[in-house]
Design a protein around this motif. Structure first.
Motif, PDB file in Angstrom:
ATOM      1  N   SER A   1      38.212 -13.149 -13.103  1.00 34.74           N
ATOM      2  CA  SER A   1      38.779 -12.589 -14.322  1.00 34.74           C
ATOM      3  C   SER A   1      40.029 -11.760 -14.026  1.00 34.74           C
ATOM      4  O   SER A   1      40.165 -11.170 -12.948  1.00 34.74           O
ATOM      5  N   PRO A   2      40.969 -11.675 -14.979  1.00 32.89           N
ATOM      6  CA  PRO A   2      42.124 -10.779 -14.811  1.00 32.89           C
ATOM      7  C   PRO A   2      41.730  -9.323 -14.556  1.00 32.89           C
ATOM      8  O   PRO A   2      42.543  -8.553 -14.032  1.00 32.89           O
ATOM      9  N   PHE A   3      40.500  -8.951 -14.921  1.00 28.91           N
ATOM     10  CA  PHE A   3      40.048  -7.590 -14.618  1.00 28.91           C
ATOM     11  C   PHE A   3      40.094  -7.321 -13.119  1.00 28.91           C
ATOM     12  O   PHE A   3      40.219  -6.176 -12.690  1.00 28.91           O
ATOM     13  N   PHE A   4      39.980  -8.369 -12.304  1.00 28.36           N
ATOM     14  CA  PHE A   4      39.960  -8.208 -10.854  1.00 28.36           C
ATOM     15  C   PHE A   4      41.292  -8.614 -10.216  1.00 28.36           C
ATOM     16  O   PHE A   4      41.364  -8.810  -9.006  1.00 28.36           O
ATOM     17  N   PHE A   5      42.322  -8.746 -11.025  1.00 28.47           N
ATOM     18  CA  PHE A   5      43.607  -9.262 -10.545  1.00 28.47           C
ATOM     19  C   PHE A   5      44.247  -8.328  -9.526  1.00 28.47           C
ATOM     20  O   PHE A   5      44.769  -8.766  -8.497  1.00 28.47           O
ATOM     21  N   TRP A   6      44.228  -7.031  -9.787  1.00 28.36           N
ATOM     22  CA  TRP A   6      44.950  -6.076  -8.946  1.00 28.36           C
ATOM     23  C   TRP A   6      44.068  -5.610  -7.793  1.00 28.36           C
ATOM     24  O   TRP A   6      42.989  -5.082  -8.013  1.00 28.36           O
TER      25      TRP A   6
END
Length: 284
Positions: free
Chosen positions: A242-247
């Protein structure tokens, strides 16, 4: 004791908005409670290849409760269901689910939250702004119910318990343009050829100055792992990539290691940006 109440629309919202704050204050010994206004039962399975899809089709409400319990454990917090039905997100012009949260008058559902506020006696409440963060009817109603309940918890309605005055109310500002630009700059500095940068720059242009009214930044650098564990607990809603884990965590810790809020009720202290939601609060 410091006491924080975070009011959210659905199970998983507490993990995607301010989860690091919840984990931090819980770890510091505060009484931290999340109230989920609905059970999330109108949601769909959003994760490709989700192993328990058969269970979701049979008992989505039960599945969301199991996931919420796992997220609660990951954050080390208390949790309460307000008890309303998820309104769903219908197409424009289509009706909301009958007798769902967004269809219930604010002064009706607000009474349940007044009773909870008077029982828990939080000095600080967090929720969404008047737009809901995004235009889901339950998020908008969550804001309306929270503000109504905070006001009415302070006086009147004696049948709902002893009055309690919440000292400060904050709305979430985690999706701000300035945060996104800071993270993009950090990524450009570490890897200027990263293939994801064009998409990130486009996102930054679309978001513009959204969330520019930040008045509090809570350092959550030590609690990113707890936040991620809480997100992953909602396995039917959050993809593993998920983009929640992108950074990466190290990039976050260096560029923007905070959850961000705007104070909308109560007095700020000192006129600058706060680094503690309990700044100026009298503990009891």
């Amino acid at each position: 004791m410091r006491r924080l109440l975070a009011v959210h629309a659905h199970p998983d919202d507490e993990s995607s908005k301010g989860a690091g704050t919840l984990a931090r204050y819980a770890a510091e010994g505060a009484q931290v409670t999340v109230v989920s206004c609905t059970g999330g039962e109108s949601g769909d399975v959003l994760t490709q290849g989700f192993a328990l899809r058969h269970r979701a089709s049979r008992d989505m409400a039960g599945l969301r409760r199991v996931e919420m319990a796992a997220a609660q454990a990951a954050l080390g917090i208390d949790h309460v269901w307000l008890g309303y039905v998820d309104s769903g997100l219908p197409d424009p012009g289509d009706p909301l689910r009958p007798l769902s949260f967004a269809t219930i008058p604010v002064e009706v559902s607000g009474r349940a939250l007044v009773r909870l506020i008077r029982r828990l006696r939080p000095q600080v409440v967090t929720t969404y702004d008047e737009t809901g963060g995004y235009p889901h009817p339950d998020h908008i109603r969550c804001h309306e119910v929270t503000m109504w309940a905070v006001e009415h918890a302070a006086s009147g309605l004696p049948e709902l318990g002893e009055p309690w005055r919440v000292e400060k109310v904050y709305v979430d500002r985690s999706m701000s343009g300035q945060r996104l630009r800071a993270l993009i700059a950090a990524l450009e500095a570490s890897d200027p050829d990263d293939a994801r940068l064009p998409d990130m720059r486009g996102w930054s242009e679309r978001i513009g100055d959204r969330g520019a009214t930040i008045t509090a930044r809570v350092d959550i650098a030590a609690h990113l792992e707890a936040r991620d564990a809480a997100l992953r607990a909602h396995a039917s809603q959050v993809e593993p990539d998920s983009p929640f884990f992108f950074w990466p965590h190290e990039l976050l810790r260096g560029a923007w290691p905070t959850d961000d809020y705007e104070l909308v009720r109560g007095a700020g202290q000192g006129g600058g940006t706060e680094d503690d939601l309990f700044e100026g609060v009298e503990e009891a």
